[in-house]
Design a protein around this motif. Structure first.
Motif, PDB file in Angstrom:
ATOM      1  N   LYS A   1       0.815  -1.203   0.000  1.00 15.78           N
ATOM      2  CA  LYS A   1       0.000   0.000   0.000  1.00 15.78           C
ATOM      3  C   LYS A   1       0.858   1.267   0.000  1.00 15.78           C
ATOM      4  N   SER A   2       2.087   1.168   0.547  1.00 18.72           N
ATOM      5  CA  SER A   2       3.005   2.301   0.579  1.00 18.72           C
ATOM      6  C   SER A   2       4.431   1.765   0.628  1.00 18.72           C
ATOM      7  N   ASN A   3       5.405   2.677   0.656  1.00 17.48           N
ATOM      8  CA  ASN A   3       6.807   2.254   0.715  1.00 17.48           C
ATOM      9  C   ASN A   3       7.177   1.600   2.039  1.00 17.48           C
ATOM     10  N   SER A   4       6.413   1.884   3.090  1.00 15.23           N
ATOM     11  CA  SER A   4       6.720   1.306   4.398  1.00 15.23           C
ATOM     12  C   SER A   4       5.752   0.190   4.777  1.00 15.23           C
ATOM     13  N   ASP A   5       4.979  -0.317   3.821  1.00 18.68           N
ATOM     14  CA  ASP A   5       4.012  -1.386   4.079  1.00 18.68           C
ATOM     15  C   ASP A   5       4.727  -2.730   4.040  1.00 18.68           C
ATOM     16  N   THR A   6       5.256  -3.150   5.175  1.00 22.22           N
ATOM     17  CA  THR A   6       6.000  -4.404   5.230  1.00 22.22           C
ATOM     18  C   THR A   6       5.141  -5.576   5.683  1.00 22.22           C
ATOM     19  N   GLY A   7       3.921  -5.322   6.114  1.00 27.14           N
ATOM     20  CA  GLY A   7       3.122  -6.381   6.713  1.00 27.14           C
ATOM     21  C   GLY A   7       2.113  -7.025   5.797  1.00 27.14           C
ATOM     22  N   SER A   8       1.767  -6.402   4.690  1.00 29.79           N
ATOM     23  CA  SER A   8       0.745  -6.991   3.836  1.00 29.79           C
ATOM     24  C   SER A   8       1.280  -8.246   3.163  1.00 29.79           C
ATOM     25  N   VAL A   9       0.385  -9.146   2.871  1.00 36.53           N
ATOM     26  CA  VAL A   9       0.768 -10.417   2.267  1.00 36.53           C
ATOM     27  C   VAL A   9       1.410 -10.184   0.901  1.00 36.53           C
ATOM     28  N   GLU A  10       0.860  -9.242   0.139  1.00 37.60           N
ATOM     29  CA  GLU A  10       1.391  -8.982  -1.198  1.00 37.60           C
ATOM     30  C   GLU A  10       2.847  -8.538  -1.146  1.00 37.60           C
ATOM     31  N   SER A  11       3.157  -7.623  -0.231  1.00 38.22           N
ATOM     32  CA  SER A  11       4.524  -7.117  -0.160  1.00 38.22           C
ATOM     33  C   SER A  11       5.486  -8.193   0.338  1.00 38.22           C
ATOM     34  N   GLN A  12       5.044  -9.026   1.277  1.00 38.39           N
ATOM     35  CA  GLN A  12       5.904 -10.104   1.770  1.00 38.39           C
ATOM     36  C   GLN A  12       6.181 -11.129   0.682  1.00 38.39           C
ATOM     37  N   VAL A  13       5.146 -11.499  -0.080  1.00 39.29           N
ATOM     38  CA  VAL A  13       5.321 -12.473  -1.162  1.00 39.29           C
ATOM     39  C   VAL A  13       6.237 -11.895  -2.233  1.00 39.29           C
ATOM     40  N   ALA A  14       6.091 -10.617  -2.545  1.00 38.77           N
ATOM     41  CA  ALA A  14       6.945  -9.985  -3.545  1.00 38.77           C
ATOM     42  C   ALA A  14       8.400  -9.967  -3.085  1.00 38.77           C
ATOM     43  N   LEU A  15       8.632  -9.671  -1.808  1.00 37.00           N
ATOM     44  CA  LEU A  15       9.993  -9.663  -1.279  1.00 37.00           C
ATOM     45  C   LEU A  15      10.582 -11.071  -1.293  1.00 37.00           C
ATOM     46  N   PHE A  16       9.800 -12.062  -0.891  1.00 40.55           N
ATOM     47  CA  PHE A  16      10.274 -13.447  -0.930  1.00 40.55           C
ATOM     48  C   PHE A  16      10.594 -13.854  -2.367  1.00 40.55           C
ATOM     49  N   SER A  17       9.775 -13.446  -3.323  1.00 41.07           N
ATOM     50  CA  SER A  17      10.016 -13.802  -4.718  1.00 41.07           C
ATOM     51  C   SER A  17      11.323 -13.203  -5.223  1.00 41.07           C
ATOM     52  N   TYR A  18      11.600 -11.970  -4.832  1.00 41.73           N
ATOM     53  CA  TYR A  18      12.859 -11.338  -5.222  1.00 41.73           C
ATOM     54  C   TYR A  18      14.037 -12.095  -4.623  1.00 41.73           C
ATOM     55  N   ARG A  19      13.934 -12.428  -3.351  1.00 39.58           N
ATOM     56  CA  ARG A  19      15.018 -13.163  -2.686  1.00 39.58           C
ATOM     57  C   ARG A  19      15.194 -14.556  -3.279  1.00 39.58           C
ATOM     58  N   ILE A  20      14.094 -15.216  -3.622  1.00 45.06           N
ATOM     59  CA  ILE A  20      14.160 -16.551  -4.219  1.00 45.06           C
ATOM     60  C   ILE A  20      14.871 -16.496  -5.567  1.00 45.06           C
ATOM     61  N   SER A  21      14.556 -15.492  -6.378  1.00 42.15           N
ATOM     62  CA  SER A  21      15.219 -15.395  -7.684  1.00 42.15           C
ATOM     63  C   SER A  21      16.716 -15.126  -7.512  1.00 42.15           C
ATOM     64  N   HIS A  22      17.085 -14.318  -6.507  1.00 38.87           N
ATOM     65  CA  HIS A  22      18.501 -14.050  -6.263  1.00 38.87           C
ATOM     66  C   HIS A  22      19.222 -15.322  -5.808  1.00 38.87           C
ATOM     67  N   LEU A  23      18.630 -16.070  -4.900  1.00 47.51           N
ATOM     68  CA  LEU A  23      19.268 -17.297  -4.415  1.00 47.51           C
ATOM     69  C   LEU A  23      19.342 -18.355  -5.513  1.00 47.51           C
ATOM     70  N   THR A  24      18.355 -18.388  -6.386  1.00 46.73           N
ATOM     71  CA  THR A  24      18.375 -19.343  -7.490  1.00 46.73           C
ATOM     72  C   THR A  24      19.550 -19.062  -8.417  1.00 46.73           C
ATOM     73  N   GLU A  25      19.787 -17.783  -8.720  1.00 45.86           N
ATOM     74  CA  GLU A  25      20.936 -17.416  -9.553  1.00 45.86           C
ATOM     75  C   GLU A  25      22.252 -17.786  -8.857  1.00 45.86           C
ATOM     76  N   HIS A  26      22.326 -17.592  -7.552  1.00 46.94           N
ATOM     77  CA  HIS A  26      23.520 -17.952  -6.802  1.00 46.94           C
ATOM     78  C   HIS A  26      23.772 -19.457  -6.886  1.00 46.94           C
ATOM     79  N   LEU A  27      22.708 -20.247  -6.757  1.00 44.57           N
ATOM     80  CA  LEU A  27      22.875 -21.707  -6.765  1.00 44.57           C
ATOM     81  C   LEU A  27      23.211 -22.252  -8.149  1.00 44.57           C
ATOM     82  N   LYS A  28      22.889 -21.509  -9.195  1.00 45.12           N
ATOM     83  CA  LYS A  28      23.293 -21.950 -10.532  1.00 45.12           C
ATOM     84  C   LYS A  28      24.807 -21.914 -10.684  1.00 45.12           C
ATOM     85  N   LYS A  29      25.454 -20.967  -9.997  1.00 45.71           N
ATOM     86  CA  LYS A  29      26.909 -20.847 -10.056  1.00 45.71           C
ATOM     87  C   LYS A  29      27.593 -21.740  -9.023  1.00 45.71           C
TER      88      LYS A  29
END
Length: 89
Positions: free
Chosen positions: A17-45
């Motif tokens: 809902k805002s830049n400081s909205d850390t509690g909504s499900v949407e923002s948490q899932v989006a953050l997890f998705s970003y972290r998952i894609s980063h870790l996936t790239e790390h594990l490819k190497k």
């Protein structure tokens, strides 16, 4: 670090809902998705990095739990988030 404060605020602003909205499900899932894609790239190497592989598995489980919660509560928000993030289901 790969995930600085500005990047987090950008993710929360885009999906929450805002830049400081850390509690909504949407923002948490989006953050997890970003972290998952980063870790996936790390594990490819670095295939033998078992600690990171375990962390990736835990993150995927957390994201799945949040998505299941959203699916049960509000199917339309769930479908919109899946489409916005490009996740399969």
């Amino acid at each position: 670090m790969y995930l600085d404060k500005a990047k987090k605020e950008e993710i929360f602003g885009q999906y929450g809902k805002s830049n400081s909205d850390t509690g909504s499900v949407e923002s948490q899932v989006a953050l997890f998705s970003y972290r998952i894609s980063h870790l996936t790239e790390h594990l490819k190497k670095h295939r033998k990095d078992h600690t990171t592989a375990r962390s990736l598995t835990k993150l995927v489980g957390k994201r799945r739990a949040l998505l299941d919660y959203m699916y049960d509560r509000d199917i339309e928000r769930y479908r919109a988030l899946i489409k916005a993030l490009g996740l399969r289901r």
